[in-house]
Design a protein around this motif. Sequence first.
Motif, PDB file in Angstrom:
ATOM      1  N   GLY A  89       0.803  -1.216   0.000  1.00  0.00           N
ATOM      2  CA  GLY A  89       0.000   0.000   0.000  1.00  0.00           C
ATOM      3  C   GLY A  89       0.837   1.268   0.000  1.00  0.00           C
ATOM      4  N   ALA A  90       0.141   2.394   0.101  1.00  0.00           N
ATOM      5  CA  ALA A  90       0.827   3.684   0.128  1.00  0.00           C
ATOM      6  C   ALA A  90       1.610   3.833   1.427  1.00  0.00           C
ATOM      7  CB  ALA A  90      -0.189   4.816   0.000  1.00  0.00           C
ATOM      8  N   GLU A  91       2.735   4.583   1.374  1.00  0.00           N
ATOM      9  CA  GLU A  91       3.520   4.817   2.580  1.00  0.00           C
ATOM     10  C   GLU A  91       2.642   5.462   3.649  1.00  0.00           C
ATOM     11  OE1 GLU A  91       7.184   6.710   1.847  1.00  0.00           O
ATOM     12  OE2 GLU A  91       7.723   6.893   3.957  1.00  0.00           O
ATOM     13  N   GLY A  92       2.688   4.925   4.881  1.00  0.00           N
ATOM     14  CA  GLY A  92       1.892   5.460   5.975  1.00  0.00           C
ATOM     15  C   GLY A  92       0.532   4.820   6.133  1.00  0.00           C
ATOM     16  N   SER A  93       0.154   3.922   5.224  1.00  0.00           N
ATOM     17  CA  SER A  93      -1.186   3.345   5.295  1.00  0.00           C
ATOM     18  C   SER A  93      -1.263   2.167   6.268  1.00  0.00           C
ATOM     19  CB  SER A  93      -1.665   2.913   3.905  1.00  0.00           C
ATOM     20  OG  SER A  93      -0.876   1.867   3.390  1.00  0.00           O
ATOM     21  N   GLY A  94      -0.147   1.541   6.616  1.00  0.00           N
ATOM     22  CA  GLY A  94      -0.154   0.489   7.621  1.00  0.00           C
ATOM     23  C   GLY A  94      -0.757  -0.821   7.155  1.00  0.00           C
ATOM     24  N   GLN A  95      -0.363  -1.288   5.986  1.00  0.00           N
ATOM     25  CA  GLN A  95      -0.814  -2.593   5.495  1.00  0.00           C
ATOM     26  C   GLN A  95       0.390  -3.521   5.374  1.00  0.00           C
ATOM     27  OE1 GLN A  95      -2.888  -2.470   1.745  1.00  0.00           O
ATOM     28  NE2 GLN A  95      -3.307  -0.297   1.958  1.00  0.00           N
ATOM     29  N   ALA A  96       0.114  -4.841   5.422  1.00  0.00           N
ATOM     30  CA  ALA A  96       1.191  -5.798   5.199  1.00  0.00           C
ATOM     31  C   ALA A  96       0.608  -7.164   4.858  1.00  0.00           C
ATOM     32  CB  ALA A  96       2.081  -5.900   6.437  1.00  0.00           C
ATOM     33  N   VAL A  97       1.459  -8.017   4.311  1.00  0.00           N
ATOM     34  CA  VAL A  97       1.096  -9.397   4.014  1.00  0.00           C
ATOM     35  C   VAL A  97       2.010 -10.305   4.836  1.00  0.00           C
ATOM     36  CG1 VAL A  97       0.966 -11.196   2.244  1.00  0.00           C
ATOM     37  CG2 VAL A  97       0.323  -8.839   1.681  1.00  0.00           C
ATOM     38  N   LEU A  98       1.403 -11.099   5.723  1.00  0.00           N
ATOM     39  CA  LEU A  98       2.159 -12.036   6.555  1.00  0.00           C
ATOM     40  C   LEU A  98       2.582 -13.238   5.718  1.00  0.00           C
ATOM     41  CD1 LEU A  98       3.079 -13.269   9.321  1.00  0.00           C
ATOM     42  CD2 LEU A  98       0.764 -14.162   9.537  1.00  0.00           C
ATOM     43  N   LEU A  99       3.869 -13.592   5.786  1.00  0.00           N
ATOM     44  CA  LEU A  99       4.388 -14.745   5.060  1.00  0.00           C
ATOM     45  C   LEU A  99       4.263 -15.966   5.962  1.00  0.00           C
ATOM     46  CD1 LEU A  99       7.550 -12.995   3.576  1.00  0.00           C
ATOM     47  CD2 LEU A  99       5.222 -13.111   2.648  1.00  0.00           C
ATOM     48  N   ARG A 100       3.302 -16.829   5.668  1.00  0.00           N
ATOM     49  CA  ARG A 100       2.977 -17.933   6.579  1.00  0.00           C
ATOM     50  C   ARG A 100       3.683 -19.241   6.268  1.00  0.00           C
ATOM     51  NH1 ARG A 100      -0.753 -17.969  10.320  1.00  0.00           N
ATOM     52  NH2 ARG A 100      -0.647 -20.208  10.230  1.00  0.00           N
ATOM     53  N   GLY A 101       4.133 -19.399   5.014  1.00  0.00           N
ATOM     54  CA  GLY A 101       4.778 -20.669   4.729  1.00  0.00           C
ATOM     55  C   GLY A 101       5.423 -20.694   3.357  1.00  0.00           C
ATOM     56  N   GLY A 102       6.356 -21.614   3.173  1.00  0.00           N
ATOM     57  CA  GLY A 102       7.049 -21.729   1.905  1.00  0.00           C
ATOM     58  C   GLY A 102       7.695 -23.091   1.758  1.00  0.00           C
ATOM     59  N   LYS A 103       8.302 -23.273   0.583  1.00  0.00           N
ATOM     60  CA  LYS A 103       8.976 -24.527   0.275  1.00  0.00           C
ATOM     61  C   LYS A 103      10.437 -24.213   0.000  1.00  0.00           C
ATOM     62  CE  LYS A 103       9.098 -27.637  -3.680  1.00  0.00           C
ATOM     63  NZ  LYS A 103       8.424 -27.935  -4.947  1.00  0.00           N
TER      64      LYS A 103
END
Length: 185
Positions: A89-103
């Motif tokens: 998102g835009a700077e200052g908007s406070g969004q994120a995507v949690l990385l829960r798993g991978g291979k």
Amino acid sequence: MTPEEIRELLAGDAPDVAPRLLGMRLRSEIGGVVTEVVLTEVEAYTEDDPASHAFRGPTGRNRAMFGRAGLLYVYRSYGVHWCANVVTGAEGSGQAVLLRGGKVVEGRAEVIRRRGRTDHLADGPGKLCQALGITEEHDGTDLLGGGPIQLLPGSPPDTYLATPRVGISRATEVRWRFVAVAGEG
DNA sequence: GAGCCGATATTCT
DNA sequence: GAATATCGGCTCC
């Protein structure tokens, strides 16, 4: 896909960005040792989301969430584990995507050494951080700026599922957890 | 495989 | 004092 194009993608809202991270690669280079995973499970968190760390505004812990898209937000979970997020998102908007798993696709021997076991290497947010050696020292670093932790393009999965998020008690009705089903790399 | 439980930093009440 | 975006070891199927 260039780093600039990835940054542009990450400037969108977290629920739109999250499924597009599936199949991308997260690479770490620590002490000259490279380890890398393909992302198979993520969750979106937004600014007006009661389950998000950013919901009540910036604090000492979550300040990286309010930075520009493409930064890494690392926090300690249950006082024990590290969890990594990609800021969107835009700077200052406070969004994120949690990385829960991978291979794990590179540096498997090193990952086994860090994890102290040979199975379930990165199938959870805390495990993924331990596998790649991500800690508080990487909080706020740029994933697209040639730092020790890098987000790289990959092959999108054939399909993915959207399900309720895990381990939260508020806003449990939104289906913002995305899991790769096939062709994840 | 499912269910219980302990470890423990940060934040909120 | 309580809750939390977890994990691993244990028990009992």
